[in-house]
Design a protein around this motif. Structure first.
Motif, mmCIF file in Angstrom:
data_model
loop_
_atom_site.group_PDB
_atom_site.id
_atom_site.type_symbol
_atom_site.label_atom_id
_atom_site.label_comp_id
_atom_site.label_asym_id
_atom_site.label_seq_id
_atom_site.Cartn_x
_atom_site.Cartn_y
_atom_site.Cartn_z
ATOM 1 N N LEU A 144 0.840 -1.209 0.000
ATOM 2 C CA LEU A 144 0.000 0.000 0.000
ATOM 3 C C LEU A 144 0.868 1.250 0.000
ATOM 4 O O LEU A 144 1.938 1.270 0.603
ATOM 5 N N ASN A 145 0.357 2.284 -0.666
ATOM 6 C CA ASN A 145 1.091 3.550 -0.600
ATOM 7 C C ASN A 145 0.604 4.338 0.623
ATOM 8 O O ASN A 145 -0.327 3.919 1.312
ATOM 9 N N ALA A 146 1.224 5.469 0.861
ATOM 10 C CA ALA A 146 0.956 6.228 2.094
ATOM 11 C C ALA A 146 -0.527 6.572 2.222
ATOM 12 O O ALA A 146 -1.123 6.431 3.296
ATOM 13 N N ALA B 98 -7.828 -3.331 14.658
ATOM 14 C CA ALA B 98 -9.045 -2.870 15.345
ATOM 15 C C ALA B 98 -8.714 -2.245 16.696
ATOM 16 O O ALA B 98 -9.616 -1.884 17.451
ATOM 17 N N SER B 99 -7.447 -2.130 17.000
ATOM 18 C CA SER B 99 -7.076 -1.578 18.311
ATOM 19 C C SER B 99 -7.656 -0.177 18.500
ATOM 20 O O SER B 99 -7.648 0.637 17.568
ATOM 21 N N PRO B 100 -8.160 0.124 19.690
ATOM 22 C CA PRO B 100 -8.635 1.489 19.945
ATOM 23 C C PRO B 100 -7.471 2.502 19.879
ATOM 24 O O PRO B 100 -7.695 3.692 19.677
ATOM 25 N N ASN B 101 -6.261 2.032 20.020
ATOM 26 C CA ASN B 101 -5.099 2.906 19.914
ATOM 27 C C ASN B 101 -4.564 2.835 18.485
ATOM 28 O O ASN B 101 -4.044 1.814 18.043
ATOM 29 N N GLN C 40 -6.038 5.458 4.571
ATOM 30 C CA GLN C 40 -7.447 5.066 4.423
ATOM 31 C C GLN C 40 -7.772 3.777 5.178
ATOM 32 O O GLN C 40 -8.806 3.663 5.814
ATOM 33 N N TYR C 41 -6.862 2.829 5.097
ATOM 34 C CA TYR C 41 -7.083 1.548 5.761
ATOM 35 C C TYR C 41 -7.017 1.652 7.282
ATOM 36 O O TYR C 41 -7.465 0.760 7.990
ATOM 37 N N ARG C 42 -6.398 2.728 7.756
ATOM 38 C CA ARG C 42 -6.122 2.793 9.184
ATOM 39 C C ARG C 42 -7.376 3.017 10.037
ATOM 40 O O ARG C 42 -7.401 2.721 11.221
ATOM 41 N N GLY C 43 -8.438 3.560 9.415
ATOM 42 C CA GLY C 43 -9.646 3.845 10.179
ATOM 43 C C GLY C 43 -9.501 5.154 10.932
ATOM 44 O O GLY C 43 -8.589 5.939 10.655
ATOM 45 N N PRO D 167 -12.775 1.122 13.403
ATOM 46 C CA PRO D 167 -11.581 0.276 13.327
ATOM 47 C C PRO D 167 -10.969 0.342 11.930
ATOM 48 O O PRO D 167 -11.619 0.745 10.969
ATOM 49 N N GLY D 168 -9.721 -0.062 11.830
ATOM 50 C CA GLY D 168 -9.085 -0.111 10.521
ATOM 51 C C GLY D 168 -9.422 -1.393 9.790
ATOM 52 O O GLY D 168 -10.085 -2.275 10.338
ATOM 53 N N LYS D 169 -8.969 -1.468 8.529
ATOM 54 C CA LYS D 169 -9.193 -2.681 7.719
ATOM 55 C C LYS D 169 -7.859 -3.373 7.509
ATOM 56 O O LYS D 169 -6.821 -2.722 7.426
ATOM 57 N N ASP D 170 -7.937 -4.688 7.391
ATOM 58 C CA ASP D 170 -6.692 -5.430 7.160
ATOM 59 C C ASP D 170 -6.018 -5.006 5.864
ATOM 60 O O ASP D 170 -6.678 -4.792 4.850
#
Ligand code: ATP
Ligand code: MG
Length: 556
Positions: free
Chosen positions: A124-126, A179-182, A131-134, A139-142
């Motif tokens: 993935l690029n930056a 999916a970490s809250p952090n 976007q994936y990070r959520g 939560p983020g996506k794998d």
């Protein structure tokens, strides 16, 4: 006896507990600057805290450059930081380290994580990673690459290292929890490709570790027991602990956060100082209006005054700003007993003592510092022609003006009583010369017959005084308007520097060297400017004025 435990700060309390419970033996701390600028007063707090703890507990203090980002780092900064840390009195002995010394070890740690299935190479690029990070609420996506085989990851990472990929084409991510809250734990990037020359390792590497991965490793490798950083890293602590645990260090360092030091009406952020330097608004990183360590030193601050200041600020867990006046208080207190008082005239008018014999000079003895007899005394020549400050004369005095005016008798400090008889003006109405008579019986400035004079003014002997330039400073930003404008630009104070280039100091201060400082009677503390003083030109910076309405917090 004071209760020692109670007066300990929260970091000392943590260390005491760790020692008592056997979690650490010798206390080891470090100061980890990034060599991307000069250090400022905030860094001084961190330096003195870390070095102070090591000393207090009989442990070790390391200086380590966090040089994992080659774009912004320069050798000039490494040298200036070493000088500043040393000047502050923090001693790293023979323990000067560079994060870049551990690049090989960090690489191996990354390989180990891959082998444990704890890291993977991502395509993935930056922007996609963002976007994936959520978000904070989602939560983020794998990452589509997260299930690559260990063998494939090892091969790709090896290829990253070998230079097969362009900057940003691939990164290595830790596999933690999307999916970490952090958010810091959502598969953070730990290595990136950057084809850049590094100030230490040259072109050896084209992959560089990210701060959050590198820092815990640096600490662990050096055997740091207490890794003290500022509050913004609190949310990074779980990642710090994760790295230390997963890489498997036997003695894990402990991260402890404290609040940054902020000063009111002062620019501390390296970013802002850098801009002032680059835009040539100031005369380099050591411009005396800044609060970089180099600037404070040039202005005439002492390491002791900064130590005192940091001590007064204390260590806390919540952000707040300290009044700049407290820093001024500390330097004033430090210089008070250490410096000689001399007379200097910043805006001269000539005074002629008409009844003083022409060609005669007498040496008057003056005590250097009334409160510190051990500083001794010096002499100042008195003669027929003197300079006094323009402020100390008025043609038509207002009420309660006790200094020199026609017909008034005043004391020339340490010298004689004089009475002004007449004065001369130039075509613009500016007073150019004052004529007085003196009372020979008032030598030393003592009244011969009990008569009183209300004003005492300072002076210098015209033929013997040394000409100097004096620089007076105000805050570089406008106090009323606040430091920053809405668009993030700085509200500059147009009067932050005032240059007086026809000043005179008494001969005692004429041969002063760079960094020598004095109290100029009635004017403040001044230090010889180390950058612009030459054989032919003496330049003084005003460190601080004499008085302030400032009182220490908690005192009346
Ligand atoms: P700046 O934000 O001014 O650019 P920085 O934090 O980026 O500073 P570093 O070189 O990364 O500068 O910091 C070295 C150490 O100094 C870090 O441990 C950091 O937490 C600490 N530090 C930086 N600013 C302050 C401050 N204002 N008060 C106390 N400690 C500070
Ligand atoms: Mg930084």
């Amino acid at each position: 006896m004071e209760n020692v435990t109670e007066s300990k700060n929260f970091i000392e309390q943590i260390i005491d507990k760790d020692l008592a419970e056997g979690r650490c033996g010798e206390v080891c701390t470090r100061f980890p600057p990034e060599p991307n600028g000069y250090l400022h007063i905030g860094h001084a707090k961190s330096i003195l805290l870390n070095a102070g703890l090591a000393k207090e507990y009989g442990g070790k203090f390391n200086l380590r450059f966090d040089d994992t980002n080659p774009t912004k780092e320069r050798v000039e900064f490494v040298e200036s930081i070493k000088e500043d840390v040393k000047w502050l009195g923090a001693d790293w002995e023979d323990r000067l380290y560079f994060a870049s010394d551990y690049f090989e070890h960090m690489y191996e740690a990354a390989v180990l994580l891959i082998k444990k299935g704890r890291a993977y190479v991502s395509d993935l690029n930056a922007e996609e990673i963002r976007q994936y990070r959520g978000t904070l609420t989602e939560p983020g996506k794998d990452d589509p690459s997260c299930n690559r085989s260990i063998e494939e990851n090892l091969k790709l990472f090896e290829e990253m290292k070998a230079g097969k990929y362009q900057d940003g084409e691939k990164v290595l991510r830790a596999r933690i929890d999307m999916a970490s809250p952090n958010i810091n734990m959502r598969d953070p990037i730990i290595y990136r490709v950057a084809h850049m020359e590094h100030h230490n390792t040259g072109n050896k590497w084209c992959i560089y570790p990210m701060y959050d991965f590198a820092h815990p490793i640096e600490d662990a490798v050096e055997g740091i027991t207490h890794s003290i950083c500022t509050l913004e890293f609190e949310d990074h602590r779980p990642l710090y602990d994760w790295v230390v645990r997963e890489v498997g260090y036997e003695h894990p360092p402990k991260q402890i956060e404290f609040a940054k030091l902020y000063l009111t009406n002062v620019v501390t952020g390296k970013r802002y100082i850098k801009r002032l330097v680059e835009e040539k608004i100031v005369d380099g990183w050591d411009d005396p209006r800044l609060v970089s360590i180099a600037a404070l030193r040039r202005r005439g601050f002492t390491p002791e005054s900064i130590q005192k200041f940091v001590e007064l600020c204390g260590i806390s867990k919540s952000n707040s700003s300290v009044d700049y006046a407290m820093l001024e208080y500390c330097i004033r207190e430090d210089l008070k007993l250490k410096k000689s008082r001399v007379m200097a005239v910043l805006d001269p008018i000539k005074v002629v003592i008409d009844n003083y014999p022409e060609g005669q000079t007498e040496e008057l003895t003056v005590i250097n510092n009334m409160e510190s007899p051990e500083l001794g005394s010096h002499t100042v020549p008195f003669c027929r022609e003197l300079y006094i400050d323009r402020d100390d004369f008025m043609e038509v005095p207002p009420r309660k003006y006790f200094r020199m005016f026609p017909g008034n008798e005043v004391r020339l400090m340490q010298a004689y009583f004089v009475t002004c008889n007449s004065f001369i003006k130039d075509e613009n109405g500016l007073v150019t010369e004052i004529h007085c008579t003196y009372d020979p019986a008032s030598k030393g400035g003592n009244s011969p017959d009990g008569r009183k004079v209300k004003g005492t003014i300072h002076w210098v002997p015209a033929p013997y005084a040394k000409q100097a330039e004096v620089r007076l400073y105000e805050n570089i930003v406008d106090e009323e308007l606040g430091v920053y404008n809405e668009d993030g630009s700085l509200n500059l104070n147009p009067n932050s520097l005032k240059v007086l280039n026809n000043c005179y100091v008494e001969p005692y201060a004429a041969n002063a060297k760079a960094y020598d400082s004095f109290q100029f009677v009635r004017q403040g503390y001044f230090c010889v400017d180390a950058k612009d003083t030459t054989e032919d030109k003496l330049v003084f910076n005003r460190i601080v004025s004499l008085k302030s309405s400032y009182t220490l917090p908690g005192k009346k």
